[in-house]
Write an enzyme that holds these catalytic residues in place. Structure first.
Site, PDB file in Angstrom:
ATOM      1  N   PRO A  81       0.837  -1.202   0.000  1.00 33.28           N
ATOM      2  CA  PRO A  81       0.000   0.000   0.000  1.00 33.28           C
ATOM      3  C   PRO A  81       0.871   1.251   0.000  1.00 33.28           C
ATOM      4  CG  PRO A  81      -0.718  -1.558   1.682  1.00 33.28           C
ATOM      5  CD  PRO A  81       0.602  -2.050   1.179  1.00 33.28           C
ATOM      6  N   CYS A  82       0.536   2.191  -0.859  1.00 25.98           N
ATOM      7  CA  CYS A  82       1.326   3.421  -0.959  1.00 25.98           C
ATOM      8  C   CYS A  82       0.387   4.608  -1.003  1.00 25.98           C
ATOM      9  CB  CYS A  82       2.235   3.389  -2.182  1.00 25.98           C
ATOM     10  SG  CYS A  82       3.707   2.395  -1.916  1.00 25.98           S
TER      11      CYS A  82
END
Length: 356
Positions: free
Chosen positions: A86-87
């Protein structure tokens, strides 16, 4: 088909990337995911897992534990590492926040957890999926992307990266995502799959016409669904949805479009505001956490139902999601479409699936 070997999965979510990986011939033997509902979804749908999904923050999970969960000794190498860290700070939906553009979101460090496992597990191939905005040339994204590529190099791998649009590969949804593919230095470098849908492909290997895009209407054709309690769009703007033509959005109610009683200024909202599916085109990108008026909405003027979301992401109808309606939306919206994942993983071995 004989198995290509053992895969381990990081940031597994509901398993869209994992499902495509298994369809491409690997066995996903171990997975790490912190969300409990997604863990339950994985365990319900994946038979090759040797034990429970590791339900923990990956910062707390040593590589040896992941290898052991896959039935591998610390000295053994998995055949494939997959994952989509996740970014949040680099996602298009959150990039308007100054502190995210400045790279101050702690979730950015999860990229380094992927490269940590890459360095320590030494897989024969890897696939890293992420938001395409990670490649943007700005003060937050580009340094993080360059650091990621540097860490991949320092781990002993060569890689190639490309932003792939899911509709170009037969998915009935326009969804751009970044895919980084890699192999140990000195070994043949994999290539990304050739597009199979959408018209003429100008690549080096092919000048053939490809299949037309798969439309939302085709994907949902024949699907029988039951109404969901939360599918009606109410509130301040819900009553505006019926007059919007399929494929259009709030701009229908602007002076620029000739509306007799304009309600919105031109380009004053996100493009997805009151956005409605067209049955004649692929769906726009479906978000994990849409606001109350963020589409795409069904052309029948309601929110999409879970079976419809499954189809638009190319999950099989039999795939079961665990959790509340909001949780399921998040799990699906954060997923890699399995069909795209399959084509990416097959491309690691030179299988480009021209037939779609």
């Amino acid at each position: 088909m004989a198995t290509r070997g053992i895969a381990i999965s990081l940031f597994s979510g509901a398993g869209g990337l994992d499902l495509g990986t298994e369809r491409a011939g690997y066995e996903v033997r171990a997975a790490v995911e912190w969300d409990r509902d997604a863990v339950a979804t994985m365990e319900k749908n994946f038979s090759h897992l040797r034990g429970p999904v590791i339900n923990d923050d990956i910062l707390m999970v040593p590589t040896e534990q992941i290898l052991a969960a896959a039935g591998l000794a610390a000295t053994e190498r998995p055949d494939l590492l997959i994952g989509g860290p996740p970014c949040t700070p680099f996602s298009k939906s959150g990039f308007w926040l100054d502190w995210k553009r400045d790279g101050l979101d702690p979730t950015a460090s999860l990229l380094q957890e992927y490269t940590r496992v890459l360095r320590e597990a030494r897989p024969h191939r890897f696939v890293l999926e992420n938001v395409y905005a990670l490649t943007y040339n700005n003060k937050a994204s580009r340094p993080a992307f360059e650091r990621l590529l540097r860490e991949i190099d320092e781990a002993g791998y060569d890689c190639v990266w490309q932003v792939l649009h899911s509709a170009d590969y037969g998915v009935p949804q326009s969804r751009p995502r970044l895919f980084i593919l890699g192999a140990p230095k000195g070994e043949p470098l994999p290539a990304h799959p050739y597009p199979s849908h959408g018209g003429l492909w100008e690549g080096k290997e092919s000048g053939r016409l490809t299949h037309p895009y798969v439309t939302a209407g085709q994907a949902l054709d024949g699907l029988v669904t039951e109404p969901e309690p939360s599918e009606i769009v109410g509130g301040k703007y819900g009553h505006l949805l019926p007059d919007i033509p399929p494929g259009d959005n709030y701009l229908f109610y602007t002076e620029n479009r000739g509306h007799p009683s304009p309600l919105f200024r031109w380009r004053s909202k996100y493009w997805s505001f009151l956005l409605k599916l067209s049955p004649d085109r692929p769906s726009p990108t479906i978000q994990a956490q849409p606001g109350p008026y963020i589409g795409p909405f069904h052309w029948e003027n309601r929110r999409l139902r879970v079976p419809e979301l499954r189809r638009l992401f190319t999950f099989p109808d039999s795939f079961e999601f665990v959790g509340s309606r909001n949780s399921v939306q998040a799990q699906i919206g954060n997923s890699v479409p399995p069909l795209l994942a399959e084509k990416v993983v097959r491309a690691l071995h030179g299988q480009y699936l021209y037939e779609g």
